[in-house]
Each structure stands twice: as C-alpha cells, then as structure tokens.
Design an enzyme around this catalytic site. Structure first.
Site, PDB file in Angstrom:
ATOM      1  N   HIS A   1       0.821  -1.071  -0.059  1.00 38.00           N
ATOM      2  CA  HIS A   1      -0.088   0.128   0.132  1.00 38.00           C
ATOM      3  C   HIS A   1       0.962   1.480  -0.031  1.00 38.00           C
ATOM      4  CE1 HIS A   1      -3.937  -1.660   1.419  1.00 38.00           C
ATOM      5  NE2 HIS A   1      -3.441  -2.454   0.616  1.00 38.00           N
TER       6      HIS A   1
ATOM      7  N   TYR B   1      -9.200   5.369   7.497  1.00 37.15           N
ATOM      8  CA  TYR B   1      -9.417   5.812   8.986  1.00 37.15           C
ATOM      9  C   TYR B   1     -10.436   6.958   9.262  1.00 37.15           C
ATOM     10  CZ  TYR B   1      -5.026   3.384  10.139  1.00 37.15           C
ATOM     11  OH  TYR B   1      -4.061   2.432  10.424  1.00 37.15           O
TER      12      TYR B   1
ATOM     13  N   PRO C   1      -4.040   0.343  18.747  1.00 35.92           N
ATOM     14  CA  PRO C   1      -3.928  -0.049  17.465  1.00 35.92           C
ATOM     15  C   PRO C   1      -4.011   0.873  16.317  1.00 35.92           C
ATOM     16  CG  PRO C   1      -5.937  -1.046  18.349  1.00 35.92           C
ATOM     17  CD  PRO C   1      -5.298  -0.299  19.351  1.00 35.92           C
TER      18      PRO C   1
ATOM     19  N   LYS D   1       1.170  -0.123  15.069  1.00 37.77           N
ATOM     20  CA  LYS D   1       2.569  -0.099  15.470  1.00 37.77           C
ATOM     21  C   LYS D   1       2.983  -1.466  16.450  1.00 37.77           C
ATOM     22  CE  LYS D   1       4.213   3.187  13.398  1.00 37.77           C
ATOM     23  NZ  LYS D   1       3.996   2.216  12.121  1.00 37.77           N
TER      24      LYS D   1
ATOM     25  N   TYR E   1       4.094   6.425  10.077  1.00 34.94           N
ATOM     26  CA  TYR E   1       3.252   5.102   9.757  1.00 34.94           C
ATOM     27  C   TYR E   1       4.062   4.241   8.976  1.00 34.94           C
ATOM     28  CZ  TYR E   1      -1.114   2.760   8.899  1.00 34.94           C
ATOM     29  OH  TYR E   1      -2.000   1.948   8.727  1.00 34.94           O
TER      30      TYR E   1
HETATM   31  P1  RFL Z   1       1.925 -12.196  21.520  1.00 38.67           P
HETATM   32  O1  RFL Z   1       1.301 -11.972  20.303  1.00 38.67           O
HETATM   33  O2  RFL Z   1       0.707 -11.676  22.452  1.00 38.67           O
HETATM   34  O3  RFL Z   1       2.368 -13.394  22.076  1.00 38.67           O
HETATM   35  C1  RFL Z   1       3.070 -13.835  23.074  1.00 38.67           C
HETATM   36  C2  RFL Z   1       2.822 -15.357  23.281  1.00 38.67           C
HETATM   37  O4  RFL Z   1       3.046 -15.595  24.822  1.00 38.67           O
HETATM   38  C3  RFL Z   1       2.356 -16.553  25.206  1.00 38.67           C
HETATM   39  N1  RFL Z   1       2.356 -16.675  26.616  1.00 38.67           N
HETATM   40  C4  RFL Z   1       2.899 -17.467  27.447  1.00 38.67           C
HETATM   41  N2  RFL Z   1       3.528 -18.394  27.002  1.00 38.67           N
HETATM   42  C5  RFL Z   1       4.417 -19.368  28.050  1.00 38.67           C
HETATM   43  N3  RFL Z   1       4.070 -18.921  29.332  1.00 38.67           N
HETATM   44  C6  RFL Z   1       3.209 -17.819  29.790  1.00 38.67           C
HETATM   45  N4  RFL Z   1       3.087 -17.432  31.059  1.00 38.67           N
HETATM   46  C7  RFL Z   1       2.800 -17.142  28.675  1.00 38.67           C
HETATM   47  N5  RFL Z   1       1.982 -15.959  28.608  1.00 38.67           N
HETATM   48  C8  RFL Z   1       1.766 -15.575  27.411  1.00 38.67           C
HETATM   49  C9  RFL Z   1       0.880 -16.044  24.561  1.00 38.67           C
HETATM   50  O5  RFL Z   1      -0.002 -17.493  24.480  1.00 38.67           O
HETATM   51  C10 RFL Z   1       1.282 -15.767  23.076  1.00 38.67           C
HETATM   52  O6  RFL Z   1       1.156 -16.646  22.103  1.00 38.67           O
HETATM   53  O7  RFL Z   1       3.056 -10.986  21.653  1.00 38.67           O
HETATM   54  P2  RFL Z   1       4.369 -10.440  20.685  1.00 38.67           P
HETATM   55  O8  RFL Z   1       4.969 -11.990  20.419  1.00 38.67           O
HETATM   56  O9  RFL Z   1       5.092  -9.381  21.199  1.00 38.67           O
HETATM   57  O10 RFL Z   1       3.598  -9.762  19.505  1.00 38.67           O
HETATM   58  C11 RFL Z   1       2.999  -8.467  19.529  1.00 38.67           C
HETATM   59  C12 RFL Z   1       1.741  -8.440  18.779  1.00 38.67           C
HETATM   60  O11 RFL Z   1       0.894  -9.428  18.758  1.00 38.67           O
HETATM   61  C13 RFL Z   1       0.975  -7.151  18.926  1.00 38.67           C
HETATM   62  O12 RFL Z   1       1.693  -6.234  19.098  1.00 38.67           O
HETATM   63  C14 RFL Z   1      -0.189  -6.721  17.729  1.00 38.67           C
HETATM   64  O13 RFL Z   1      -0.930  -7.673  17.459  1.00 38.67           O
HETATM   65  C15 RFL Z   1      -0.784  -5.396  17.919  1.00 38.67           C
HETATM   66  N6  RFL Z   1      -1.683  -5.070  16.861  1.00 38.67           N
HETATM   67  C16 RFL Z   1      -1.161  -4.574  15.826  1.00 38.67           C
HETATM   68  N7  RFL Z   1       0.094  -4.172  15.480  1.00 38.67           N
HETATM   69  C17 RFL Z   1       0.557  -3.830  14.287  1.00 38.67           C
HETATM   70  O14 RFL Z   1       1.776  -3.674  14.141  1.00 38.67           O
HETATM   71  N8  RFL Z   1      -0.198  -3.666  13.399  1.00 38.67           N
HETATM   72  C18 RFL Z   1      -1.545  -3.595  13.207  1.00 38.67           C
HETATM   73  O15 RFL Z   1      -2.364  -3.334  12.510  1.00 38.67           O
HETATM   74  C19 RFL Z   1      -2.270  -4.161  14.747  1.00 38.67           C
HETATM   75  N9  RFL Z   1      -3.371  -4.351  14.830  1.00 38.67           N
HETATM   76  C20 RFL Z   1      -3.157  -5.330  17.096  1.00 38.67           C
HETATM   77  C21 RFL Z   1      -3.931  -4.837  16.060  1.00 38.67           C
HETATM   78  C22 RFL Z   1      -3.435  -5.867  18.378  1.00 38.67           C
HETATM   79  C23 RFL Z   1      -4.977  -6.053  18.469  1.00 38.67           C
HETATM   80  N10 RFL Z   1      -5.307  -6.695  19.816  1.00 38.67           N
HETATM   81  C24 RFL Z   1      -6.438  -7.672  19.420  1.00 38.67           C
HETATM   82  C25 RFL Z   1      -4.699  -6.573  20.657  1.00 38.67           C
HETATM   83  C26 RFL Z   1      -5.378  -4.927  16.321  1.00 38.67           C
HETATM   84  C27 RFL Z   1      -5.703  -5.725  17.363  1.00 38.67           C
HETATM   85  C28 RFL Z   1      -7.177  -5.647  17.552  1.00 38.67           C
HETATM   86  C1  PHB Z   2      -6.044  -4.282  11.003  1.00 43.85           C
HETATM   87  O1  PHB Z   2      -5.982  -4.484   9.835  1.00 43.85           O
HETATM   88  O2  PHB Z   2      -6.196  -5.043  11.835  1.00 43.85           O
HETATM   89  C2  PHB Z   2      -5.487  -3.026  11.415  1.00 43.85           C
HETATM   90  C3  PHB Z   2      -5.025  -2.140  10.407  1.00 43.85           C
HETATM   91  C4  PHB Z   2      -4.658  -1.029  10.757  1.00 43.85           C
HETATM   92  C5  PHB Z   2      -4.616  -0.528  12.222  1.00 43.85           C
HETATM   93  C6  PHB Z   2      -4.986  -1.453  12.906  1.00 43.85           C
HETATM   94  C7  PHB Z   2      -5.637  -2.702  12.651  1.00 43.85           C
HETATM   95  O3  PHB Z   2      -4.129   0.789  12.389  1.00 43.85           O
END
Ligand code: RFL
Ligand code: PHB
Length: 389
Positions: free
Chosen positions: A72, A200, A292, A296, A384
């Site tokens: 994109h 957005y 989110p 990032k 971004y």
């Molecule tokens: P994770 O993905 O939470 O993985 C951690 C893992 O550790 C396990 N765990 C354990 N294992 C053993 N013993 C324990 N005591 C444990 N406790 C936990 C868990 O089961 C899990 O498998 O962390 P990690 O690897 O640091 O990754 C971070 C990302 O997942 C997170 O920052 C992103 O998903 C955030 N996020 C977004 N990030 C972006 O860069 N771009 C996006 O567009 C974006 N959109 C989002 C998001 C997060 C969202 N939610 C639901 C929080 C959109 C949403 C809705």
């Molecule tokens: C997503 O597609 O899940 C998404 C995209 C952009 C954002 C947050 C989440 O800023």
C-alpha cells in the site's frame, strides 16, 4: 536439559527471534502456554512496515508474504464526511505491506518446524529462575510432568499478560500507562475490501476503520464503549453502525456478510522500563503496548527483535556484550516514538466521551492542519511507514 536461549511465547516476537538465532547457529527452545491452533486462531495486526517485512525475509519466512502481501502506497483519513489521502510513497518513498499477523505466525511456525527447532506448546506454570547469575533456569509443566532447562539467556516474548515482566522485582521496574475510555469492536468478513487502501474515519458517532487481509477478506473496526459486550453486536447491528460512520460513496460500495470473527479490544498505551534484568530480556508486548490506531504493535515487536537478535548473535560470535548492554536503551528510544505516534493518531481520530467543546475544536484544527500541510503529512507518513532501525 540445556540450551543457549529459552524463548517464552510463540507470538511474532518469539518466533522471529527463534528463527534469526537458529539461522545464526544458536540453539533455542520456545515455551508456549497455549496450543498451536489457539495461537493461530488469534486475529490481530494487519499492517507491516518495510523493516518488519525485511526481518521476516531475513528469517527465511518471506516467500508467501512476498506473493500474497498487498503493498500500500498510502491511506485515507475521513473527517467531516470528506476523505483525504496521505501518500506515503510520494512523501517518504516508502510503503507498507498488508499481510495478517496470523499469516506471519503461520509462516514462522512452518519454517521453525521445517528446521526441527523445538517448540513446546501447552507448557504451563512457566517460571524463570537465577537470571542474575550466568546460568538462568526455566521450569514448566506439561501434561502434569515437571521440566527444567538451564540456559545462557531468557527472552521474555510472552505478551502483555506473560510471566516474564512479572519476575522483575517491583522496585526494579518502572511502568507508564494510559488507558483510553473506549475499545475497538473488530469484524472479519469474507468480502472484498471497500477500497484499495485503508480508510481511517473520524466521525461524531465514533472512530471507524476499513482495513483488509486480502483482496477477498476485509477487516472493519468500530470504536465502542468499554462496557459493551460482543454478544450485543449482531452482524446486522455492526453493519448498520458502520454505514452511519462512512461517507455516502464508500457506504454505497460496502459489501457486508456474515462475520467470521468478532471481538472487542480495549485501547491502552503502556511501557515497562528497563527491558532487561540480568540475563532476562523483554521484547514485544511483554514490555509495551500501543493502541492499534497507528498499526505499530507488531512492528515494534519486530524492531525489538532486530536489536535483541543482533545483540545475542554479537555475544555468541565475538563475545561482545555491547549489544546486550545497550539493548534496553536502544529499543526504548524507538518504542517511545511509536508510543507518541500511536497516542497522537488515537487522540486525533476518536471521539472522547469527556471531551469539551475546546477539545473538539482543537481536534478539528489538528486535522485541518494535517490535510493542508505537506510537512504535517510527511510527519504522519514517516511514522506510519516506520522510523528507521
Ligand atoms: P503476543 O502476540 O501476545 O505473543 C505472546 C505469546 O506468549 C504466550 N504466553 C505465554 N507462553 C508461556 N508462558 C506464559 N506464561 C505465557 N504468557 C503468554 C501467549 O500465548 C502468546 O502466544 O506478543 P508478541 O509476540 O510480542 O507480538 C505482539 C503483537 O501480537 C501485537 O503487538 C499486535 O498484534 C498489535 N496489533 C497490531 N500491531 C501492528 O503492528 N499492526 C496492526 O495493524 C495491529 N493491529 C493489534 C492490532 C492488536 C490487536 N489486539 C487484539 C490486541 C489489532 C488488534 C485488534
Ligand atoms: C488491521 O487490519 O487489523 C489494522 C489495520 C490498521 C490499524 C489497526 C489494525 O491501524
């Protein structure tokens, strides 16, 4: 049992670190408390910076991302019913890639399995010991059996609710937090996205986001109250509310359908400092959370892992502790800039329940300035697409 690096958590942070270390000839074990299917069932991030894409490729997990990821060149921001494009490519020469976190996780798990590096799923009661010594130990149970492994280093990649950060003594950890008075209700649907780029939306009924996972699968979000439950949101209610927040052109193009996932996520900013205690290093959501809005979270996890993998490889290849000693400071400098950007995007685009007439006027002025200033657009674009590391 003994290994060089114990990695706790098989999210993107843990899997990326595991692969980069494996490729450098360093032995790891990943301990994950959930099952593989559970980890793969979580729907999260969708947008990757070029740095994250490069790191996934360096890890050897980039083949499918290169074919299926959507590049994109910009995003649209809607305010007062009008859309304004922020052209990342023209402003910074850089782009972002839309490729779901679920797919990244899948690809990293596949390469780890192919190279035979061990992952223990459903590892319960993980506990970390002796991190101030040169021989830390990690214990866990699996199917009722206790296990212990000795190692050189522990990488706490276990997300916000993990055990690693909790092993820091309270007086050795400083935390900084902002909790926002709303959440995001997300829906995943097997229908083509409403637009080629993310939209957005700042609307008086609340923020909305039109995103995607592919050319046939869309992801939509609505700002919702913190006391709302996902069961109160039928698909019909979700689509009705989304249509109210979109301008008429976009609304006319929206293809609705049955949701294949629906969830509510609260919004929070959080940083824990430092990211090291002895031979335990925190990375990704274990150390910091961003709302989110700036996309990032996953990207910050990737930059932490870039710094940490280089530091560990430096230690094993040339006995240098320089990277390990500067890891926390180097990672935190980038983290705080992403925290600032994510906070800024959040306050510029959401409706705040307590906001006064003054606050709303300032938000309007902020967005009008953005739409009319190339300098302001460049600042948004360079954050971004991702600051360098
Ligand atoms: P994770 O993905 O939470 O993985 C951690 C893992 O550790 C396990 N765990 C354990 N294992 C053993 N013993 C324990 N005591 C444990 N406790 C936990 C868990 O089961 C899990 O498998 O962390 P990690 O690897 O640091 O990754 C971070 C990302 O997942 C997170 O920052 C992103 O998903 C955030 N996020 C977004 N990030 C972006 O860069 N771009 C996006 O567009 C974006 N959109 C989002 C998001 C997060 C969202 N939610 C639901 C929080 C959109 C949403 C809705
Ligand atoms: C997503 O597609 O899940 C998404 C995209 C952009 C954002 C947050 C989440 O800023």
């Amino acid at each position: 049992m003994r290994t060089q690096v114990v990695i706790i958590g098989s999210g993107p942070s843990g899997l990326l670190l595991g692969q980069l270390l494996h490729n450098a000839g360093i032995d790891t074990i990943i301990l994950e408390q959930k099952s593989k299917d559970y980890v793969l069932g979580r729907i999260r991030a969708g947008v990757l910076e070029q740095g994250a894409v490069a790191l996934i490729e360096e890890a050897g997990a980039g083949v499918r991302m290169r074919h299926e990821g959507l590049v994109h060149d910009g995003i649209e921001i809607e305010f007062g019913g009008e859309r304004h494009r922020i052209d990342f490519k023209a402003l910074t020469g850089k782009t972002v890639t839309v490729y779901g976190q679920t797919e990244v996780t899948h690809d990293l798990m596949d390469v780890r399995e192919a190279c035979g590096a061990p992952t223990v799923y459903e590892a319960l009661d993980v506990s970390i010991h002796d991190v101030e010594s040169n021989h830390p130990k990690v214990r866990w149970t699996k199917s009722g059996q206790p296990y212990e492994i000795e190692c050189d280093f522990v990488a706490g990649c276990d997300g916000f609710h993990g055990v690693s950060r909790q092993t820091f003594p309270a007086d050795k950890l400083h935390t900084f937090e902002r909790v926002y008075p709303f959440g995001w209700l997300g829906v995943l649907v097997d229908k083509p996205p409403v637009s080629d780029e993310l939209i957005y939306v700042n609307h008086e009924r609340g923020f909305a986001l039109c995103s995607m996972r592919s050319t046939t699968r869309s992801r939509y979000y609505l700002q919702c109250r913190l006391d709302e439950h996902v069961e109160e949101w039928s698909d019909d209610r979700f689509w009705e509310e989304l249509l109210l927040r979109l301008d008429s052109q976009v609304a006319a193009r929206l293809q609705t359908g049955p949701s294949i996932e629906k969830s509510i996520a609260p919004l929070r900013s959080f940083v824990a400092e430092p990211m090291r205690r002895g031979r335990l290093f925190l990375a990704g959501d274990a150390a910091h959370i961003v709302p989110p809005t700036g996309a990032k979270g996953l990207n910050l996890a990737a930059s932490d892992i870039a710094y940490l993998s280089r530091a560990l490889i430096g230690f094993y290849k040339s006995s240098s502790t320089a990277g390990l000693d500067s890891y926390s400071q180097t990672a935190l400098a980038r983290i705080w800039k992403a925290e600032r950007f994510s906070w800024w995007m959040t306050q510029a685009l959401h409706t705040f329940p307590e906001s006064s007439g003054f606050d709303r006027k300032i938000q309007k002025a902020e967005l009008e300035y953005l739409f009319n200033s190339r300098a302001a657009q460049t600042a948004l674009a360079e954050n971004y697409v991702g600051l360098p590391y």
